[in-house]
Design an enzyme around this catalytic site. Sequence first.
Site, PDB file in Angstrom:
ATOM      1  N   HIS A 211      -8.013 -45.520 -11.773  1.00  0.00           N
ATOM      2  CA  HIS A 211      -6.658 -45.571 -11.210  1.00  0.00           C
ATOM      3  C   HIS A 211      -5.981 -44.242 -11.478  1.00  0.00           C
ATOM      4  O   HIS A 211      -6.464 -43.429 -12.262  1.00  0.00           O
ATOM      5  CB  HIS A 211      -5.844 -46.690 -11.896  1.00  0.00           C
ATOM      6  CG  HIS A 211      -5.580 -46.428 -13.354  1.00  0.00           C
ATOM      7  ND1 HIS A 211      -6.536 -46.635 -14.333  1.00  0.00           N
ATOM      8  CD2 HIS A 211      -4.495 -45.935 -14.005  1.00  0.00           C
ATOM      9  CE1 HIS A 211      -6.054 -46.294 -15.518  1.00  0.00           C
ATOM     10  NE2 HIS A 211      -4.799 -45.854 -15.349  1.00  0.00           N
ATOM     11  N   ARG A 284     -11.653 -49.864 -29.960  1.00  0.00           N
ATOM     12  CA  ARG A 284     -10.890 -48.653 -29.665  1.00  0.00           C
ATOM     13  C   ARG A 284      -9.470 -49.049 -29.278  1.00  0.00           C
ATOM     14  O   ARG A 284      -9.267 -50.105 -28.666  1.00  0.00           O
ATOM     15  CB  ARG A 284     -11.586 -47.933 -28.515  1.00  0.00           C
ATOM     16  CG  ARG A 284     -10.895 -46.690 -28.031  1.00  0.00           C
ATOM     17  CD  ARG A 284     -11.735 -45.963 -26.968  1.00  0.00           C
ATOM     18  NE  ARG A 284     -10.944 -44.878 -26.431  1.00  0.00           N
ATOM     19  CZ  ARG A 284     -10.187 -44.959 -25.345  1.00  0.00           C
ATOM     20  NH1 ARG A 284     -10.172 -46.077 -24.628  1.00  0.00           N
ATOM     21  NH2 ARG A 284      -9.465 -43.938 -24.955  1.00  0.00           N
TER      22      ARG A 284
HETATM   23  O1  AKG Z   1      -7.304 -46.048 -22.920  1.00  0.00           O
HETATM   24  C1  AKG Z   1      -7.392 -45.045 -22.231  1.00  0.00           C
HETATM   25  O2  AKG Z   1      -8.035 -44.045 -22.603  1.00  0.00           O
HETATM   26  C2  AKG Z   1      -6.737 -44.977 -20.870  1.00  0.00           C
HETATM   27  C3  AKG Z   1      -5.563 -45.905 -20.706  1.00  0.00           C
HETATM   28  C4  AKG Z   1      -4.897 -45.756 -19.355  1.00  0.00           C
HETATM   29  O3  AKG Z   1      -5.388 -45.104 -18.464  1.00  0.00           O
HETATM   30  C5  AKG Z   1      -3.590 -46.421 -19.095  1.00  0.00           C
HETATM   31  O4  AKG Z   1      -3.075 -47.136 -19.990  1.00  0.00           O
HETATM   32  O5  AKG Z   1      -3.063 -46.223 -17.992  1.00  0.00           O
HETATM   33 FE   FE2 Z   2      -3.871 -44.676 -16.907  1.00  0.00          FE
END
Ligand code: AKG
Ligand code: FE2
Length: 357
Positions: A211, A284
């Site tokens: 996204h 994570r």
């Molecule tokens: O956790 C990540 O590295 C990406 C999270 C992300 O793309 C978001 O929260 O929009």
């Molecule tokens: Fe994001």
Amino acid sequence: MSSLTARPLHQFELNTLSHVPDDYAWSALNDLPHGDDVVPVVDLASPDAVGHIGRACKEWGAFQVTGHGIPIHLLDRVEAQTRLLFSLPAARKLKAARGPGSLSGYGLANTSSFYSNIFWSEGFTIIGSPRDDARKLWPEDHDEYCCVMEEYNRLISDLSGRLLRAMMVSLGLREEDMDWAGLLREADPVLQLNYYPVCPEPDRAIGIAHHTDSSFITILHQSGGESGLQLVHREDTAGPARWVTVPPRRGALVVNVGDLCEIVFNGRIRSVMHRAIVNRAQTRVSVAFFCGPPPRFNVAPIEKLIGPGEPPAYRAMSWPEFLSLKRKLYNKTLEYLRSPEEEPVHHENTAYMTNQR
Ligand SMILES: O=C(O)CCC(=O)C(=O)O
Ligand SMILES: [Fe+2]
Ligand SMILES: C=C1C[C@]23C[C@H]1CC[C@H]2[C@@]12CCC[C@@](C)(C(=O)O1)[C@H]2[C@@H]3C(=O)O
């Protein structure tokens, strides 16, 4: 967030599963090859930071920033509170579940109309003050959580202003061409906490599917250890479009260009496609600050950039209109805004939106 109670029961026990259930299985995760390019690291304290930021935004739509002045012990405390929140019992987290029509609270990414399968993650969105939702999570004592998130919001909002001004200058604009301070003062800060349980078959599941963020920029802290963030480096002389992993770097923050910057800068920089993959070794977490505008903001290219030689490349609309269009068109939103003659279409089941198992 889609209906949480309708989720399979094992949503809260992903950590314990020995295989990926069908409704969490994704195909086509290797749609692009993997590149070993390295996302640029910019030291904000260095004299040539502005030039580096400009080049990184044009080539990548992303960079890592060091020398940003946010103390590392604050990042550690934000991460510790994030882990604490997701380790609460499911019943407690559900007390703070995002209600219908609300953007804040506990839940899963609301992509149910685009994908038939589920992300291997949990999320918690804080909009404005963390206090109200914190009371639902920790009725007795939520002071440390609130203080940490409030302090982080202050420092990261300030950093986002500095970065946006540097981006302007790097694109040949003057700081006065956009009132970032005024905009950011009026906007509610948005923090997205993400939690990715370990996964027994990481090649078959996705933490968050590809996204772009709607914000101007997103500033991301990711926990150390295993990598998860991947972004698309577009096709260039070095090779075709490819997924590049952004490994965690202690103390550094990842800056992603979002849709709003692509539009206000009339396409001079593009928002970056990205996703979060999962792993079998370590849980994570990540914390994203979405730097967005107040509701009254008119989403359109900066006037300074528009002239007889350069027409606006995107159709203008209000920020709430943009967000509702995005909910409808998802990854096709900017493409639609670049071709104003076409009617927006929402095909529930076209190949680009669904993910066949
Ligand atoms: O956790 C990540 O590295 C990406 C999270 C992300 O793309 C978001 O929260 O929009
Ligand atoms: Fe994001
Ligand atoms: C500044 C932003 C960025 C928003 C919209 C607006 C306020 C809420 C943000 C989020 C936060 C959670 C993920 C997301 C996908 C969501 O649903 O709400 C984000 C969205 C976007 O990047 O589109």
